[in-house]
Write a protein that holds these residues in place. Structure first.
Motif, short mmCIF file in Angstrom:
data_model
loop_
_atom_site.label_atom_id
_atom_site.label_comp_id
_atom_site.label_asym_id
_atom_site.label_seq_id
_atom_site.Cartn_x
_atom_site.Cartn_y
_atom_site.Cartn_z
N MET A 1 32.20 47.11 43.10
CA MET A 1 33.36 46.34 43.47
C MET A 1 33.99 45.82 42.20
N LEU A 2 35.33 45.86 42.15
CA LEU A 2 36.07 45.29 41.05
C LEU A 2 36.92 44.15 41.60
N LEU A 3 36.61 42.93 41.15
CA LEU A 3 37.40 41.76 41.55
C LEU A 3 38.50 41.57 40.54
N ASN A 4 39.73 41.62 40.99
CA ASN A 4 40.90 41.46 40.14
C ASN A 4 41.46 40.06 40.35
N PHE A 5 41.34 39.21 39.34
CA PHE A 5 41.88 37.86 39.41
C PHE A 5 43.26 37.77 38.76
N ALA A 6 43.74 38.86 38.18
CA ALA A 6 45.06 38.89 37.55
C ALA A 6 46.11 39.27 38.61
N GLU A 7 47.24 39.75 38.16
CA GLU A 7 48.30 40.16 39.08
C GLU A 7 47.82 41.22 40.06
N PRO A 8 48.05 41.04 41.34
CA PRO A 8 47.68 42.08 42.31
C PRO A 8 48.37 43.40 41.94
N GLY A 9 47.63 44.48 41.99
CA GLY A 9 48.18 45.78 41.65
C GLY A 9 48.22 46.06 40.15
N GLY A 10 47.72 45.16 39.34
CA GLY A 10 47.78 45.32 37.89
C GLY A 10 46.68 46.19 37.30
N ILE A 11 45.70 46.55 38.10
CA ILE A 11 44.59 47.39 37.63
C ILE A 11 44.57 48.65 38.48
#
Length: 83
Positions: free
Chosen positions: A1-11
């Motif tokens: 799982m990759l949790l993205n705490f930055a802008e949604p869709g940025g990774i």
């Protein structure tokens, strides 16, 4: 799982999307970690299948593809159509 705490869709993890779930998340405030105390949350956290953190990043880090490859295998290449 990759949790993205930055802008949604940025990774973009498209080449690993069949093996890694990307979750856009939000956290306000600091994290309280054992031994370290309060820390600013990272922009993304890659969690291994066994639940341990494999990789943590700021926005300028370019090591995500290498970490994904180590823990989840080679990226999938889109199949070319043959006629």
């Amino acid at each position: 799982m990759l949790l993205n705490f930055a802008e949604p869709g940025g990774i973009d993890i498209t080449p690993w999307a069949d093996r890694v779930q990307l979750v856009d998340a939000k956290y306000v405030g600091k994290w309280e970690l054992p031994v370290l105390g309060a820390v600013t949350p990272p922009n993304a956290v890659l969690i291994r299948p066994d639940g341990y953190v494999a990789w943590v990043v700021g926005l300028s880090d370019l090591e995500l593809p290498a970490a994904l490859t180590v823990w989840f295998g080679q990226p999938r290449v889109a199949n070319a159509l043959t006629w």
